[in-house]
Design a protein around this motif. Structure first.
Motif, PDB file in Angstrom:
ATOM      1  N   THR A 351      14.182  14.984  27.662  1.00  0.00           N
ATOM      2  CA  THR A 351      13.199  15.490  27.027  1.00  0.00           C
ATOM      3  C   THR A 351      13.384  16.756  26.790  1.00  0.00           C
ATOM      4  OG1 THR A 351      11.563  13.884  28.113  1.00  0.00           O
ATOM      5  CG2 THR A 351      10.744  15.761  26.963  1.00  0.00           C
ATOM      6  N   LEU A 352      13.283  17.235  25.230  1.00  0.00           N
ATOM      7  CA  LEU A 352      13.057  18.467  24.974  1.00  0.00           C
ATOM      8  C   LEU A 352      12.158  19.067  23.960  1.00  0.00           C
ATOM      9  CD1 LEU A 352      16.490  17.702  25.007  1.00  0.00           C
ATOM     10  CD2 LEU A 352      16.794  19.635  23.551  1.00  0.00           C
ATOM     11  N   ARG A 353      11.714  20.208  24.067  1.00  0.00           N
ATOM     12  CA  ARG A 353      10.678  20.706  23.285  1.00  0.00           C
ATOM     13  C   ARG A 353      11.166  22.115  22.651  1.00  0.00           C
ATOM     14  NH1 ARG A 353       5.010  21.754  26.156  1.00  0.00           N
ATOM     15  NH2 ARG A 353       6.487  23.152  27.577  1.00  0.00           N
ATOM     16  N   ALA A 354      10.829  22.142  21.315  1.00  0.00           N
ATOM     17  CA  ALA A 354      11.219  23.619  20.699  1.00  0.00           C
ATOM     18  C   ALA A 354      10.302  24.539  21.015  1.00  0.00           C
ATOM     19  CB  ALA A 354      11.127  23.368  19.325  1.00  0.00           C
ATOM     20  N   THR A 355      10.720  25.614  21.469  1.00  0.00           N
ATOM     21  CA  THR A 355       9.775  27.038  21.743  1.00  0.00           C
ATOM     22  C   THR A 355      10.505  28.361  21.407  1.00  0.00           C
ATOM     23  OG1 THR A 355      11.053  27.486  23.904  1.00  0.00           O
ATOM     24  CG2 THR A 355       9.386  25.639  24.174  1.00  0.00           C
ATOM     25  N   GLY A 356       9.827  29.096  21.213  1.00  0.00           N
ATOM     26  CA  GLY A 356      10.397  30.491  20.878  1.00  0.00           C
ATOM     27  C   GLY A 356      10.629  31.226  21.974  1.00  0.00           C
ATOM     28  N   ALA A 357      10.779  30.767  23.101  1.00  0.00           N
ATOM     29  CA  ALA A 357      11.065  31.430  24.411  1.00  0.00           C
ATOM     30  C   ALA A 357      12.583  31.192  24.827  1.00  0.00           C
ATOM     31  CB  ALA A 357      10.030  30.908  25.421  1.00  0.00           C
ATOM     32  N   ASP A 358      12.878  31.810  26.062  1.00  0.00           N
ATOM     33  CA  ASP A 358      13.980  31.496  26.610  1.00  0.00           C
ATOM     34  C   ASP A 358      14.211  30.194  27.164  1.00  0.00           C
ATOM     35  OD1 ASP A 358      14.722  34.029  26.532  1.00  0.00           O
ATOM     36  OD2 ASP A 358      14.227  34.723  28.597  1.00  0.00           O
ATOM     37  N   THR A 359      15.148  29.549  27.115  1.00  0.00           N
ATOM     38  CA  THR A 359      15.289  27.990  27.394  1.00  0.00           C
ATOM     39  C   THR A 359      15.158  27.856  28.973  1.00  0.00           C
ATOM     40  OG1 THR A 359      17.027  27.583  25.748  1.00  0.00           O
ATOM     41  CG2 THR A 359      17.191  26.206  27.730  1.00  0.00           C
ATOM     42  N   GLU A 360      14.340  26.792  29.338  1.00  0.00           N
ATOM     43  CA  GLU A 360      13.882  26.406  30.578  1.00  0.00           C
ATOM     44  C   GLU A 360      14.427  24.996  30.668  1.00  0.00           C
ATOM     45  OE1 GLU A 360      12.346  27.876  33.096  1.00  0.00           O
ATOM     46  OE2 GLU A 360      11.735  29.899  31.960  1.00  0.00           O
ATOM     47  N   VAL A 361      15.399  24.858  32.177  1.00  0.00           N
ATOM     48  CA  VAL A 361      15.996  23.435  32.227  1.00  0.00           C
ATOM     49  C   VAL A 361      15.886  23.017  33.495  1.00  0.00           C
ATOM     50  CG1 VAL A 361      18.361  22.117  32.125  1.00  0.00           C
ATOM     51  CG2 VAL A 361      17.896  24.158  30.614  1.00  0.00           C
ATOM     52  N   ALA A 362      15.229  21.733  33.834  1.00  0.00           N
ATOM     53  CA  ALA A 362      15.364  21.166  35.071  1.00  0.00           C
ATOM     54  C   ALA A 362      16.171  19.773  34.891  1.00  0.00           C
ATOM     55  CB  ALA A 362      13.900  20.886  35.215  1.00  0.00           C
ATOM     56  N   CYS A 363      16.715  19.670  35.850  1.00  0.00           N
ATOM     57  CA  CYS A 363      17.784  18.569  36.079  1.00  0.00           C
ATOM     58  C   CYS A 363      17.641  18.046  37.276  1.00  0.00           C
ATOM     59  CB  CYS A 363      19.132  18.979  36.107  1.00  0.00           C
ATOM     60  SG  CYS A 363      19.952  19.757  34.213  1.00  0.00           S
ATOM     61  N   GLU A 364      17.008  16.630  37.271  1.00  0.00           N
ATOM     62  CA  GLU A 364      16.340  15.985  38.648  1.00  0.00           C
ATOM     63  C   GLU A 364      16.991  14.462  38.771  1.00  0.00           C
ATOM     64  OE1 GLU A 364      12.405  17.892  39.540  1.00  0.00           O
ATOM     65  OE2 GLU A 364      12.283  17.331  37.564  1.00  0.00           O
ATOM     66  N   ASP A 365      17.376  14.411  40.097  1.00  0.00           N
ATOM     67  CA  ASP A 365      17.908  12.824  40.298  1.00  0.00           C
ATOM     68  C   ASP A 365      16.600  12.255  40.518  1.00  0.00           C
ATOM     69  OD1 ASP A 365      20.408  11.562  40.620  1.00  0.00           O
ATOM     70  OD2 ASP A 365      20.836  13.802  41.642  1.00  0.00           O
ATOM     71  N   LEU A 366      16.416  11.104  39.843  1.00  0.00           N
ATOM     72  CA  LEU A 366      15.203  10.287  39.979  1.00  0.00           C
ATOM     73  C   LEU A 366      15.676   8.887  40.237  1.00  0.00           C
ATOM     74  CD1 LEU A 366      12.243  10.457  40.188  1.00  0.00           C
ATOM     75  CD2 LEU A 366      12.103  10.094  37.612  1.00  0.00           C
ATOM     76  N   ARG A 367      16.487   8.420  41.293  1.00  0.00           N
ATOM     77  CA  ARG A 367      17.185   7.149  41.320  1.00  0.00           C
ATOM     78  C   ARG A 367      16.348   6.106  42.018  1.00  0.00           C
ATOM     79  NH1 ARG A 367      23.263   8.337  42.401  1.00  0.00           N
ATOM     80  NH2 ARG A 367      22.840  10.703  42.548  1.00  0.00           N
ATOM     81  N   HIS A 368      15.199   6.375  42.764  1.00  0.00           N
ATOM     82  CA  HIS A 368      14.234   5.661  43.674  1.00  0.00           C
ATOM     83  C   HIS A 368      13.605   4.931  42.532  1.00  0.00           C
ATOM     84  CE1 HIS A 368      12.022   9.376  42.989  1.00  0.00           C
ATOM     85  NE2 HIS A 368      10.918   8.366  42.910  1.00  0.00           N
ATOM     86  N   ALA A 369      12.973   3.650  42.799  1.00  0.00           N
ATOM     87  CA  ALA A 369      12.209   2.689  42.008  1.00  0.00           C
ATOM     88  C   ALA A 369      10.782   3.417  41.987  1.00  0.00           C
ATOM     89  CB  ALA A 369      12.215   1.290  42.682  1.00  0.00           C
ATOM     90  N   PHE A 370      10.198   3.261  40.862  1.00  0.00           N
ATOM     91  CA  PHE A 370       8.746   3.359  40.580  1.00  0.00           C
ATOM     92  C   PHE A 370       8.191   2.634  39.190  1.00  0.00           C
ATOM     93  CE2 PHE A 370      11.141   6.715  38.048  1.00  0.00           C
ATOM     94  CZ  PHE A 370      10.491   6.454  36.886  1.00  0.00           C
ATOM     95  N   ASP A 371       7.018   2.246  39.400  1.00  0.00           N
ATOM     96  CA  ASP A 371       6.428   1.461  38.464  1.00  0.00           C
ATOM     97  C   ASP A 371       5.939   2.143  37.055  1.00  0.00           C
ATOM     98  OD1 ASP A 371       7.184  -0.860  40.092  1.00  0.00           O
ATOM     99  OD2 ASP A 371       5.240  -0.516  41.415  1.00  0.00           O
TER     100      ASP A 371
END
Length: 498
Positions: A351-371
């Motif tokens: 998911t990306l959003r265009a901003t006028g600010a410094d780039t913020e990045v989050a990389c997360e493992d989400l391998r568990h099951a959820f509904d």
């Protein structure tokens, strides 16, 4: 020959399907839950048993969902006067003597707000042979996953990049004023156009490679289910192979999105990335982004080891890995992985959003099951990141009265000992969304218990410091990064986001 569905033919066909009840709810009602579920698993016999009454709906289910042959006269009756020869001319039906069978996949597909029809190519099982190089994939797990992960908020313009059979554009029609659908494949655009016409949607279509058809244009939202299969630079099947080496297709889309997003615009895609020996996957994908101008959330849902990855995609195309063709393809694929130090392939959402600010990045493992679908969480993540950017001054955070959502629960794990239970871990759980979990300690537990939207954070931290005999400044310094992380993951919310 490319399929062609005229506006007039689509209008008559849609009327027929509507009268017959060939829609998402109608099919489930006709089959029953068990037979419908079995059909989704590729087990057609229960559906055959449920469609023996010879009705028009039963005939269409047998034709297009089960994949059976039916007498031409029965197909004619089910289509309520539509000439079977006309349907055959579009490619929708094929004749074998006095029987008709599906030439294309025509199936109902719905969400909580209604039902559509989707036109695509028959899969390998229905066609009885491996799919062709220009195969147009229907409603698959990947397209469903992306649909569930997409933010659904009203927008003016939306780009469906690599539309395939048009599934993402159908969903977009619920919340976008104007939709543009592009694809490199002429066959994809032909079938997507049939899907749009059949559902009465006005969608602009354009053919070309990647972002070329929309050069110079900006969109409020972009969705993309690209040909993300990684491996040698070849194109066996256009729906999954980009002709680019490794994960370059995913990288190309991520790098290109900022150039087509309007200010504040959001882009979302399915993507794959290599896990290479000695390289962190998060560093790899972060390298695809500019230093300024975007918020980016990479969510890794799965990692496959090379042999399993290759076998999965061979079977997806109807190729037996044990056959001579399968063995040759697998060998070349695995050789490429070995030569490039690939130890796994990650898969997930961006998911990306265009901003006028410094780039913020989050990389997360989400391998568990959820509904729960990921789309609402992606939108909420963007909201929380924007709030944190606007309130990045410690004084602002300390002046904010936060709330611990009712969906956050505390888990304590303890083991028995000589003097009773001994606590091993405290863990916070979100019971909604992606089910985030985070280990915590006594002070954070006490802080969240006091966050009821009334007392500013600074006052709560001062009370905690006094209660535990600790310097207030030290408690504040330690707590602020934790608070930011909790807000990022929706475990603590400011009043205007609660």
């Amino acid at each position: 020959m490319l399929p062609h569905f005229s506006d007039e033919f689509c209008a008559r066909l849609a009327d027929t399907l509507r009268v017959v009840g060939y829609d998402a709810d109608g099919v489930v009602a006709a089959l029953g839950d068990q037979a419908h579920a079995a059909l989704g698993r590729g087990e057609p016999e229960p559906a055959r048993r449920a469609t023996t009454d010879g009705s028009a709906l039963a005939t269409l289910i047998r034709l297009f969902l089960v994949g059976d042959r039916v007498p031409i006269r029965q197909a004619h009756a089910a289509l309520k006067g539509l000439d079977p020869a006309e349907a055959a001319a579009t490619g929708l039906l094929r004749f074998d003597g006095d029987t008709a069978r599906a030439g294309l996949d025509l199936r109902p597909y719905g969400d909580e707000d209604g039902s559509w029809w989707v036109v695509a190519d028959l899969d390998a099982e229905q066609a009885g042979a491996p799919v062709g190089a220009d195969h147009v994939l229907g409603i698959g797990h990947a397209s469903l996953s992306l649909a569930r992960a997409t933010v659904r908020r009203p927008v003016g313009s939306l780009l469906d990049l690599g539309t395939g059979c048009g599934v993402q554009a159908l969903h977009a029609s619920r919340h976008a004023d104007r939709i543009t659908a592009t694809d490199l494949s002429e066959r994809c655009l032909a079938l997507a156009s049939a899907t749009f016409r059949l559902n009465g949607l006005d969608v602009e279509t354009a053919r070309g490679s990647w972002f070329d058809p929309v050069a110079g244009r900006r969109f409020d939202q972009v969705v993309c289910n690209p040909p993300f299969v990684v491996g040698p630079p070849r194109v066996d099947y256009v729906y999954r192979d980009s002709g680019l080496a490794g994960d370059d297709a995913s990288a190309l889309v991520v790098r290109g999105l900022p150039g087509v997003l309007a200010p504040g615009g959001v882009g979302q895609l399915l993507a794959s990335w290599l896990h290479r020996r000695g390289e962190d996957w998060a560093e790899r994908v972060t390298g695809w982004l500019p230093d300024e101008g975007v918020d980016a959330w990479f969510v890794q849902r799965d990692v496959a080891e090379p042999a399993m990855y290759v076998g999965t995609w061979l079977r997806d195309a109807g190729i037996d890995p044990r056959s001579a063709e399968g063995s040759a393809k697998a060998s070349a694929w695995l050789d490429w992985f070995d030569a490039n130090d690939v130890v796994g392939v990650g898969f997930g959402f961006v998911t990306l959003r265009a901003t006028g600010a410094d780039t913020e990045v989050a990389c997360e493992d989400l391998r568990h099951a959820f509904d729960d679908p990921l789309g609402p969480e992606a939108g909420a993540w963007l909201d929380r990141v924007a709030w944190l950017r606007a309130n990045d001054d410690p004084a602002r955070l300390l002046a904010t009265a936060f709330t611990t959502p009712s969906t956050v629960v505390l888990e304590r794990v303890a083991e028995p000992g000589a003097e009773g239970w001994s606590e091993l871990v405290r863990r916070l759980h979100r019971t909604d969304g992606p089910g985030w979990q985070q280990e915590t300690d006594e002070l954070v537990t006490a802080l969240l218990a006091g966050c009821r939207g009334q007392v500013p954070l600074g006052d709560l931290l001062a009370l905690l410091a006094a209660a535990h005999g600790l310097p207030t400044d030290a408690v504040v310094q330690a707590a602020l990064p934790v608070v930011v992380d909790l807000v990022t993951h929706g475990m603590l919310l400011p009043g205007d986001l609660a």
